[in-house]
Write an enzyme that holds these catalytic residues in place. Structure first.
Site, short mmCIF file in Angstrom:
data_model
loop_
_atom_site.label_atom_id
_atom_site.label_comp_id
_atom_site.label_asym_id
_atom_site.label_seq_id
_atom_site.Cartn_x
_atom_site.Cartn_y
_atom_site.Cartn_z
CG HIS A 1 31.30 31.76 43.60
ND1 HIS A 1 32.40 32.65 44.37
CD2 HIS A 1 30.34 31.70 44.81
CE1 HIS A 1 32.05 31.42 45.79
NE2 HIS A 1 30.44 32.08 45.84
NE ARG B 1 29.01 28.80 44.13
CZ ARG B 1 29.58 28.20 44.55
NH1 ARG B 1 30.03 27.65 43.34
NH2 ARG B 1 31.11 28.52 45.12
#
Ligand code: APR
Length: 316
Positions: free
Chosen positions: A178, A91
């Site tokens: 996350h 990410r």
């Protein structure tokens, strides 16, 4: 009564699926916006979805556009603009490109929809929420990130499979960042009121948590791009809570000042979501181990924000 208005920025996989779930739930009129080069895609998907109304029984105007003026008067804006993760990409690899995109999107939101509650979905999520907050200058209740709803949904899906029960009976909570950074809270997971720890052994619960943690990566490996049904579903769950002023308690990336001793960062915590956006952060009692995990997660958020600030000093 005035119909609610939801704008979705980015008409790609996540954005178009958000529009799909939102239309199916008849949340209100929908604007699907993309860059001028992709306006045909935004318009085509909007038109296609709009024509589902008679079959799916929803009344909603659905507009595809690249003109930010069309987001005026939005109650909620879901931001999905940005590159998705490709195989082998973390990410964080996305950070440079997606901060630039979310920065430009946030400038337009500030100009055209200053009263909207903004739900960020673009990754890396913790960096994007920070960027949108800094650029818009909106009050913190108006900026929130979608991650927890998705992570919890994945966790619940895997738990229900192991228990052999309906997903409807599972109620769970996760905190922190996350994916890898999530803080599992089996103590706060119940199956129709029965603590999950009475139904599954620790190893099985941990396996469900671990699979949820890498759930995004598992999808990327399988199909070569990041997930979109579940991320969109999580975003629309939040939009629905806000549009219908449901006061739902959902795990979201919300601004924590004194809460949990975070000191001014957006972190995944249980929030009350209603028409005011993030109306309240619920502070649960955490034990020593859980506190430690949350601290680690917060320190990763701080690192990520540090990266954004180094790359884009104007966002300090
Ligand atoms: N304004 C509006 N839309 C933009 C902009 C911009 N400045 N820049 C890019 N987009 C659009 C792209 O044109 C594309 O249509 O965002 C869309 C992204 O769609 P996809 O490439 O299909 O990516 P998607 O899978 O939807 O993921 C979007 O959500 O879950 C996160 O990690 C994911 O960051 C990614 C984001």
């Amino acid at each position: 009564m005035r119909r609610a208005k939801l704008s979705v920025i980015g008409a790609g996989n996540v954005g178009a699926t958000c529009a799909h779930w939102a239309a199916a739930k008849e949340l209100g009129d929908i604007v699907l916006l993309d860059i001028p080069d992709k306006v045909g895609v935004a318009q085509g998907k909007a038109l296609d979805l709009w024509c589902c109304g008679p079959m799916e029984r929803f009344d909603a105007n659905i507009l595809g556009t690249s003109d930010y003026k069309d987001i005026e008067g939005s109650d909620v804006i879901i931001v999905t603009a940005g590159l998705p993760r490709k195989p082998g990409m973390s990410r964080d690899d996305l950070i440079n490109t997606n901060v630039k995109i979310v920065k430009s999107v946030s400038e337009q939101i500030k100009k055209y929809a200053p009263n909207a509650v903004v739900i960020l979905v673009s990754n890396p999520l913790d960096a994007m929420v920070y960027t949108a907050w800094k650029v818009t200058g909106f009050p913190t209740n108006q900026i929130v990130g979608q991650a927890g709803c998705l992570d919890v949904a994945r966790y619940c899906t895997f738990l229900a499979e192991k228990i052999g029960c309906s997903i409807e009976d599972i109620s769970a909570l996760l905190m922190g960042g996350h994916g890898d950074d999530m803080v599992p809270l089996p103590r706060y997971t119940s199956v129709h009121g029965i603590p999950v720890t009475e139904l599954l052994d620790d190893a099985t619960i941990t396996a469900c948590v671990d699979r949820a943690k890498v759930g995004g990566g598992e999808v990327v490996k399988l199909m070569g791009t990041s997930a979109y049904y579940a991320p969109a579903s999580g975003s629309v769950q939040m939009a629905e809570a806000i549009i219908k002023d449901k006061k739902r308690i959902l795990p979201c990336a919300a601004y924590c000042g004194k809460e949990y001793g975070v000191g001014g960062y957006f972190v995944g915590v249980p929030c009350v979501l209603g028409s005011g956006g993030v109306e309240k952060i619920i502070e649960c009692k955490l034990n020593t181990d859980e506190k430690k995990l949350l601290e680690e997660s917060v320190s990763h958020v701080k690192d990520l924000v540090g990266v954004v600030q180094n790359l884009f000093p104007e966002l300090k």
